[in-house]
Design an enzyme around this catalytic site. Structure first.
Site, short mmCIF file in Angstrom:
data_model
loop_
_atom_site.label_atom_id
_atom_site.label_comp_id
_atom_site.label_asym_id
_atom_site.label_seq_id
_atom_site.Cartn_x
_atom_site.Cartn_y
_atom_site.Cartn_z
N HIS A 73 -27.47 -7.02 56.89
CA HIS A 73 -26.61 -6.59 55.80
C HIS A 73 -25.16 -6.99 56.05
O HIS A 73 -24.52 -6.48 56.98
CB HIS A 73 -26.74 -5.06 55.67
CG HIS A 73 -25.97 -4.45 54.55
ND1 HIS A 73 -25.23 -3.31 54.71
CD2 HIS A 73 -25.85 -4.82 53.25
CE1 HIS A 73 -24.68 -2.98 53.56
NE2 HIS A 73 -25.04 -3.88 52.65
N HIS A 117 -17.65 -8.10 49.24
CA HIS A 117 -18.51 -7.09 48.62
C HIS A 117 -17.78 -6.37 47.49
O HIS A 117 -18.30 -6.23 46.38
CB HIS A 117 -18.98 -6.07 49.65
CG HIS A 117 -19.80 -4.98 49.04
ND1 HIS A 117 -19.26 -3.81 48.55
CD2 HIS A 117 -21.14 -4.88 48.81
CE1 HIS A 117 -20.21 -3.05 48.05
NE2 HIS A 117 -21.36 -3.68 48.19
#
Length: 313
Positions: free
Chosen positions: A54, A96
Site C-alpha cells: 500500500h 493520494h
C-alpha cells in the site's frame, strides 16, 4: 508479545547458522518473477497469494515516492499500489490526497500547480518530517522504475484511463498494470469498448450485510467477469463469505485489504503483528479464498504466507 520476539530472535540465529553453512540461493530474475506473478493473477486455480504494498514502503520512506517503490521491489513484493492526481498542466503524479499539505511541504490542491512548480516541494515521511531533495514523482517516472520488475496497481486513476494507458503503451508495459474503480460495470465496459487494452482491471466493492452491493452485482452477474474483485467489509459476516464464494465460482480472484480494520472486518496488519499468533488474524482472511492481499506490513505478510506455503510460484 514476548513469545513472538523470542521466536524472531531464534529464527534470526538459525538463519545466520544456515547461511554460514550453505551458499546463498540464486536470486530469481525480477523479470521472470514478474511474468510468473502475472500468470498467477490470471490463473483461477493458482494457490499463490500475491502481496500488494500500500503506497510503497511508507514506513521507511515517503508514501508514493520513488524510494518507497524501489524498497518494495527489493523486498520481493508482487504489486506496488500507487495513487494518481493531475497537475494544472495535465501531468499525472503520484499523490493520494487531493491536497499537498499532509505528504509534502506544499500547500493546497495538486491541481493548482504545474508539474514544474511541484518540484519546488519536498516529500514528507509518515511522521511529517520532510526529506530535502525527495520530490513528487510523475506516473511516467514511477513506471520507468517498475518496468519489468513489479505489477503496478493504479488506484484513484480510472478517471485518467486514457492518459494512463497512453503512457503504459509507450513504455511497453501495459500488461503489468492493474487499474481499478468503484464504477458499475456498464460504465467500465463503455470505456473499454472505446479503448481496447491488455491492462488488468478490478472493481472495488463493499460487500458486508449492511452495504449496498449494487456495484458488486453489476459485475458478478455479467458473464464477462473481471480477473479479480477488491472486496471491502466492515464485518466479516456470511454476506462477505457468500460474495467471496461467488467470485471464486466465477473464476475470479478475491483481493482483501488488511491495511485498516474497517476494510477487512478488523483482521488488519497491525493486529496480526501485535498478537502472538498471526494466524488468528490472517487465517480468517485466507479462509475466504483470498489470493491477493494489500498490506501496510509487506515483509511481515510475506513471512507469514511463506510459513503457510502460499508463496510458491
Amino acid at each position: 508479545m514476548r513469545h513472538r520476539f523470542l521466536w524472531l530472535k531464534i529464527a534470526a540465529i538459525c538463519t545466520l547458522i544456515l547461511s554460514s553453512c550453505n551458499p546463498s540461493p540464486k536470486t530469481e530474475d525480477p523479470a521472470e518473477h514478474l511474468q510468473k506473478v502475472i500468470s498467477a493473477l490470471h490463473d483461477p486455480s493458482s494457490k499463490y497469494v500475491a502481496v500488494v504494498s500500500h503506497r510503497g514502503d511508507w514506513r521507511n520512506y515517503p508514501e508514493n515516492s520513488i524510494s518507497a517503490i524501489e524498497s518494495v521491489i527489493r523486498m520481493g513484493v508482487d504489486v506496488m499500489e500507487l495513487d494518481l492526481k493531475m497537475t494544472s498542466d495535465s501531468v499525472l503524479v503520484l499523490m493520494h490526497d487531493w491536497t499537498l499539505d499532509r505528504t509534502s511541504t506544499g500547500h493546497g490542491p495538486v491541481s493548482d500547480y504545474t508539474f514544474e512548480e511541484l518540484q519546488k516541494f519536498d516529500l514528507k515521511r509518515g511522521h511529517g518530517i520532510s526529506i530535502p531533495g525527495m520530490k513528487i514523482p510523475s506516473l511516467r517516472e514511477a513506471l520507468e522504475v517498475c518496468k519489468g520488475k513489479i505489477v503496478v496497481n493504479v488506484d484513484q486513476g480510472f478517471d485518467y484511463y486514457e492518459k494512463v494507458i497512453a503512457i503504459t503503451e509507450e513504455l511497453g508495459m501495459t500488461e503489468q498494470i492493474l487499474i481499478k474503480s468503484g464504477y458499475p460495470y456498464s460504465r467500465i465496459k463503455e470505456v473499454f469498448a472505446l479503448h481496447p487494452r491488455n491492462m488488468m482491471y478490478m472493481p472495488v466493492c463493499s460487500v458486508s450485510e449492511r452495504d449496498n452491493k449494487a456495484t458488486f452485482e453489476s459485475y458478478i452477474s455479467d458473464p464477462d467477469t473481471p480477473m479479480a474483485f477488491e472486496l471491502c467489509f466492515g464485518t466479516l459476516d456470511d454476506s462477505v463469505r457468500s460474495c467471496c464464494g461467488r467470485v471464486l465460482d466465477a473464476g475470479s480472484k478475491v483481493w482483501v485489504n488488511t491495511i485498516w480494520g474497517s476494510l477487512c472486518g478488523e483482521h488488519d496488519d497491525d493486529k496480526a503483528f501485535e498478537c502472538e499468533n498471526p494466524d488468528d488474524i490472517y487465517g480468517p482472511i485466507m479462509d475466504l479464498g483470498t489470493s491477493i492481499i494489500q498490506t501496510d506490513r509487506p515483509e511481515f505478510l510475506i513471512s507469514y504466507l511463506e510459513s503457510k506455503g502460499r508463496r510458491r510460484l
